[in-house]
Design an enzyme around this catalytic site. Structure first.
Site, short mmCIF file in Angstrom:
data_model
loop_
_atom_site.label_atom_id
_atom_site.label_comp_id
_atom_site.label_asym_id
_atom_site.label_seq_id
_atom_site.Cartn_x
_atom_site.Cartn_y
_atom_site.Cartn_z
N HIS A 36 10.83 34.56 25.81
CA HIS A 36 9.40 34.57 26.03
C HIS A 36 9.16 34.13 27.50
O HIS A 36 7.91 33.95 27.82
CB HIS A 36 8.63 34.00 25.21
N LYS B 101 -6.86 31.87 28.18
CA LYS B 101 -5.43 31.54 27.97
C LYS B 101 -5.00 30.26 27.91
O LYS B 101 -5.69 29.55 28.39
CB LYS B 101 -4.42 32.50 28.91
N ARG B 102 -3.70 29.65 27.52
CA ARG B 102 -3.53 28.48 27.50
C ARG B 102 -3.58 27.87 28.79
O ARG B 102 -3.27 28.61 29.85
CB ARG B 102 -1.87 28.42 27.17
N LYS C 165 -0.57 29.58 35.25
CA LYS C 165 -1.15 30.59 35.06
C LYS C 165 -2.40 30.51 36.09
O LYS C 165 -3.31 31.53 36.01
CB LYS C 165 -1.85 30.41 33.58
N THR D 92 -0.37 38.92 26.91
CA THR D 92 -1.00 39.79 25.88
C THR D 92 -2.39 39.97 25.83
O THR D 92 -3.01 40.86 25.33
CB THR D 92 -0.45 39.72 24.47
N LYS E 222 -5.23 43.03 25.37
CA LYS E 222 -6.53 43.08 24.57
C LYS E 222 -7.93 43.25 25.50
O LYS E 222 -8.72 43.83 25.01
CB LYS E 222 -6.51 41.49 24.11
#
Length: 800
Positions: free
Chosen positions: A352, A540-541, A546, A648, A652
Site C-alpha cells: 500500500h 486525511k492522515r 500528504k 480513497t 469518496k
C-alpha cells in the site's frame, strides 16, 4: 421484517437485558437493544451463509489486516438489510428518534486511516457480492486515540469505544488459542527426522470476538474476527500473598497490553517490541484458527491453497509467511519443500505504500529474542533465497543483499512477502508502475508474472447512499436505482450535464450539506462559516508527504493578498482540515499547530473575516467524514507525485460531487483519465519530474529566491505574526537540519499550486460550469467502487 416484528423484538431485548419496556428505555438502552436485534439477524444470516459455503466446499478468503476502520454499524447494517424504515417506525412509536441513537454510537476504534477504511470497504463489498471472506485483526481496547486540540497542540486521550461499541461483538472464549513469545527453540534429529521443541516461552491467550459484516441487499454476512490478548494466569497468588500486589498482576498486564492500543509509538525499543508482538499475536492466532477450521472440514492440508486464500494487507501481517511454515512443519509434520509450496500457493500480498516506515524492518536480535522459532524459519527462508539468487546473479553482492530477507542485521518484512507470495499487487496504476520500476524492480525482473495492479475502491453505498441521501434521491429520479447494485450505471448521469434544472438541483443539495457541516462546526469549534463560500477540504492522515503544509502556505499567501488588496475579487473561501498525527510524529504535530495558529490569526482578523476562514476539526473519524465529505466543493489531493499509493478519500469526495485539486499522484491519475483534465484542477510535477529534479540536485532556496511572495510567506513562519514561531517547519523546508531539505518538494510545487487555486476561484464564479464539473465527477466515479476492486481480487488473485 415489518414494523410490528421489529417492535416485538426490540421490546423483548429491552425487557431481557434492561428490565424495562421499550417506551421506558433510555436512549443508551434503546441503542443497545436495537444493536442486539440487528446482531441476531446478522448471526442468523451468517450461519446460513457459512453452511451453504461449507456444504459446497467453496474457497474461503482470509483477509489479514492490522486495521479495519469500520466506523459506526447500526445505520450501515439497517441500510444494507433494508430495515431502516421498520426500525425507525417501531422506535418512533415508543417515543425514540432513531437518529438520536445513530448519534450516540461510537466509531469502532479499529483503525486509523485509509488502510483500515479500505479493508472495511472490501469486507462490505465481499458481503454485497456474496464472496465468503473473513477478516482478521486485533480487538484494540482503545483504538488509535481520541484527539483534542489544546493551545494548538494535538493531545491524545484514550478512546474508550468498547463502552458502547462492544454490543456488536460476540465473544468465543472457548475457542481461544495460545500464542508463544520468547524462550528458545531447540532443534534435534532422530530416526523420525528433524524436530523442534520450543521451551521456556511465555504464553498469551488470544480470545476471538466476532463482528458481523453485512452486504447490501445480500444473503451473505461475513465475519471480522478480532483477537483480544489475555494471560492464562490472571493473578500470581504467591506474589499476592507476599503483599507484592503489583507484581501479582504483572503477567496479565504484560499480556493484555498487546491489544490495548493501535500503533503504539515506536520511537523507543519497548514500542518496537510491542508492535512486533502485536503483529505476531494476531497472525499466529488467525492462522491457527484457519488451519483448525480447514482440518476439521477436509482432514488434510495438502489442499489448503485450493480451499483457502490468505491475503496479507500491507506489510504488517508479513509474519504469515514463517508462521504458516511453522504450523505446517512443526504441528502437521510437513517437510520444508512441501510446506513452502503450500505457503507460496496460499498467500498473496498487497503493498500500500513505498514509504520506508511502512516497509517494516526489525532489528535481527530483537526479532530472534521475541520469536525464536519464527526467526529460525525466517533465517532458513533467507538462506535458501540467497543461495538461489547467487546462481541467478553470481557475484552481484549488492543486488543479492538488497533482495535478501535478512541483511545488515535487519529482518525485512516486505522482502519476506515478495519471495513467498504467489501474487503481489499495487493499488493504482501509477503505484504499481513505481513498485515494478523501482523498489521491487529486482523481484519483478525475477518473476514479473506475479505482479498485478488492483486500483483501490470504496464502499460507495456508505459514502454516497447513506451519507448523502438527498443526492441519491436525485440520482434515482434521473437514472433509476440500478446504480445501487452497479456503480458503473452512474455514468448515465452524463446525459444531464447540460440540463440547467439538474445542475440547479445539484447546487441546492450541496448547499444543504454545507449548511449541515456549518452547523456542526459552529457547535464543535465555535466558528461561524459561510455556507455560500467555497468549502475547500483536506481530510486525511497527517503526514508530510500528504502536504497539508503546502495547503497552509497557500492559505497564508491568499491571506497576504487579501490584506494587501482588500478589493481582490475572489469568492469567499473556507479551508477545512481534519487529521490525526501519529503520537510520536513531531513534525506532523507541528503542522497541526501551524494550521490552528493560521486559523486563529485569520478568523480573528476583521479585514478578512467575511472572505476567508480556516478551521481545523478535531478527532477525525469515519462518522465525521460522513458529514464533511458531502459538503465539499474542492477535494485536496496534493501529495507529492509518486508517494501516495492510491488514496480513497479522493474517490469518496469525487462521488459526492467535489472537484479535485491535485497532483498526478496515486489514483488521481485514474480520476483524471475518467473525468478529463477540464474537470479537475491539476498542478505540480509528475513523478518522473520529481525524480529528475532530485537527480539534478534539488535546492529549495533557489525557488524561494525566485519567488518573493513565497519568501514573504516563509517569513511569517518565523516572525511571530501568527502568535507563535514555527522555526522547525521553516528549517525543515530550507535546511538539512531535519534530514533532506524539503523532502516532499513543497517549495517546488508552491507556485503552480497557487496558480491552480486561483483557477478554482475563477471557475467557481461560473456556478453552472462548476456544477457541470461536479456532475461529471459523480457520473465517472463508478469505476472506483470496492465491488469492482474485490471482483478483480476474486478473479485474478484469490481465484474464487
Amino acid at each position: 421484517m415489518n414494523q410490528k416484528t421489529a417492535a416485538a423484538r426490540l421490546e423483548e431485548k429491552c425487557k431481557l437485558h434492561f428490565g424495562c419496556p421499550l417506551n421506558s428505555a433510555t436512549n443508551q438502552q434503546a441503542y443497545k437493544a436495537a444493536c442486539l436485534v440487528v446482531r441476531d439477524i446478522l448471526i442468523e444470516k451468517n450461519m446460513l451463509f457459512q453452511h451453504r459455503n461449507v456444504e459446497a466446499e467453496q474457497k474461503q478468503v482470509y483477509y489479514m489486516s492490522m486495521e479495519f476502520l469500520v466506523g459506526t454499524s447500526l445505520r450501515n447494517n439497517l441500510y444494507n438489510l433494508k430495515l431502516e424504515r421498520p426500525f425507525e417506525n417501531a422506535l418512533s412509536a415508543a417515543g425514540i428518534n432513531i437518529h438520536d441513537l445513530y448519534e450516540i454510537e461510537p466509531d469502532a476504534g479499529l483503525g486509523n486511516g485509509g488502510l483500515g477504511r479500505l479493508a472495511s470497504c472490501y469486507m462490505d463489498a465481499a458481503s454485497s457480492l456474496g464472496y465468503a471472506m473473513t477478516g482478521f485483526s486485533i480487538r484494540y481496547e482503545f483504538g488509535i486515540f481520541k484527539q483534542k486540540i489544546i493551545d494548538g497542540w494535538q493531545m491524545e486521550f484514550p478512546d474508550d469505544w468498547l463502552n458502547m461499541g462492544e454490543v456488536w461483538l460476540q465473544a468465543r472464549t472457548d475457542e481461544s488459542v495460545e500464542v508463544r513469545f520468547g524462550g528458545h527453540a531447540d532443534e534435534y534429529m532422530d530416526e523420525d527426522g528433524y524436530h523442534v521443541v520450543h521451551r521456556d516461552y511465555t504464553t498469551v491467550l488470544a480470545v476471538p470476538y466476532d463482528m458481523f459484516i453485512s452486504g447490501y441487499d445480500s444473503d451473505a454476512v461475513n465475519k471480522l474476527v478480532l483477537w483480544s490478548a489475555k494471560s492464562p494466569k490472571s493473578i500470581d497468588m504467591g506474589a499476592f500473598s507476599r503483599g507484592e500486589y503489583a507484581k501479582a498482576l504483572e503477567e496479565n498486564t504484560r499480556a493484555e497490553v498487546i491489544s490495548k492500543v493501535l500503533y503504539p509509538a515506536d520511537d523507543h525499543i519497548d514500542g518496537k517490541i510491542l508492535r512486533l508482538r502485536q503483529q505476531y499475536f494476531f497472525v499466529s492466532a488467525s492462522l491457527q484458527s484457519i488451519i483448525a477450521r480447514h482440518v476439521k472440514k477436509y482432514g488434510r492440508l495438502d489442499n489448503l491453497a485450493d480451499k483457502a486464500a490468505i491475503h496479507i494487507n500491507d506489510t504488517h501481517p508479513a509474519l504469515c509467511v514463517p508462521e504458516l511454515m511453522r504450523i505446517l512443519m512443526d504441528e502437521h509434520n510437513f517437510g520444508w519443500d512441501d510446506a513452502w509450496q503450500i505457503t507460496q500457493n496460499t498467500l498473496s500480498y498487497t503493498n500500500h505504500t513505498i514509504m520506508s516506515e511502512a516497509l517494516e524492518r526489525w532489528n535481527e536480535g530483537m526479532f530472534r529474542e521475541q520469536l525464536p522459532r519464527i526467526y529460525q524459519i525466517t533465517a532458513e527462508i533467507n538462506r535458501r533465497l540467497v543461495q538461489e539468487l547467487q546462481t541467478i546473479y553470481p557475484g552481484d553482492v549488492a543486488k543479492i543483499e538488497y533482495m535478501a530477507v535478512i541483511a545488515n542485521h535487519e529482518v525485512r518484512m516486505a522482502n519476506l512477502c515478495l519471495c513467498a507470495c504467489h501474487t503481489v499487487n499495487g493499488v493504482s496504476k501509477l503505484h504499481s508502475d513505481i513498485l515494478t520500476n523501482s523498489i521491487f524492480r529486482d523481484y519483478y525482473n525475477l518473476d514479473h508474472k506475479k505482479f498485478q495492479n488492483v486500483t483501490n475502491g470504496i464502499a460507495y453505498r456508505r459514502w454516497l447512499c447513506q451519507s448523502n441521501p438527498e443526492l441519491c434521491e436525485l440520482l434515482s429520479s434521473l437514472i433509476g436505482n440500478g446504480y445501487l447494485k452497479d456503480a458503473r450505471k452512474l455514468e448515465s448521469l452524463l446525459e444531464y450535464q447540460d440540463d440547467p434544472s439538474v445542475l440547479a438541483s445539484l447546487r441546492d443539495i450541496k448547499l444543504k450539506k454545507k449548511i449541515a457541516l456549518r452547523d456542526y462546526i459552529s457547535k464543535a469549534n465555535g466558528i461561524n462559516i459561510d455556507e455560500n463560500s467555497i468549502y475547500d477540504i483536506q481530510i486525511k492522515r497527517l503526514h508530510e508527504y500528504k502536504r497539508q503544509l503546502l495547503n497552509a502556505l497557500q492559505i497564508l499567501h491568499l491571506y497576504r493578498q487579501l490584506k494587501e488588496n482588500p478589493h481582490l475579487e475572489i469568492p469567499p473561501r473556507t479551508f477545512l482540515f481534519a487529521a490525526k498525527a501519529s503520537s510520536g510524529y513531531f513534525m506532523a504535530k507541528q503542522i497541526i499547530r501551524l494550521i490552528v495558529a493560521i486559523s486563529n490569526t485569520i478568523n480573528a482578523d476583521p479585514a478578512v473575516r467575511d472572505r476567508l476562514k480556516v478551521v481545523f476539526i478535531e478527532d477525525y473519524k469515519v462518522s465525521l467524514a460522513e458529514i464533511i465529505i458531502p459538503a465539499a466543493d474542492i477535494s485536496e489531493q496534493i501529495s507529492i507525485a509518486g508517494k501516495e499509493a492510491s488514496g480513497t478519500g479522493n474517490m469518496k469526495l469525487m462521488i459526492n460531487g467535489a472537484v479535485t485539486i491535485g497532483t498526478l499522484d496515486g489514483a488521481n491519475v485514474e480520476i483524471c483519465e475518467a473525468v478529463g483534465r477540464d474537470n479537475m484542477f491539476l498542478f505540480g510535477m509528475t513523478s518522473d519530474e520529481v525524480e529528475a529534479l532530485w537527480r539534478q540536485g534539488y535546492s529549495p532556496l533557489s525557488f524561494v529566491r525566485a519567488n518573493p511572495a513565497l519568501r514573504a510567506v516563509l517569513d511569517m513562519l518565523t516572525s511571530g505574526v501568527l502568535g507563535a514561531r514555527f522555526d522547525d517547519i521553516a528549517n525543515s523546508l530550507l535546511t538539512n537540519q531535519y534530514g533532506v531539505a524539503d523532502a516532499y518538494m513543497t517549495i517546488a510545487d508552491f507556485e503552480d499550486y497557487v496558480r491552480a487555486q486561483n483557477l478554482v476561484s475563477e471557475t467557481y464564479k461560473d456556478a453552472e460550469k462548476f456544477a457541470r464539473m461536479s456532475l461529471i465527477n459523480i457520473a465517472k466515479a463508478g469505476i472506483f467502487s470496492a465491488d469492482r476492486s474485490v471482483s478483480e481480487y476474486a478473479n485474478n488473485i484469490w481465484h474464487i
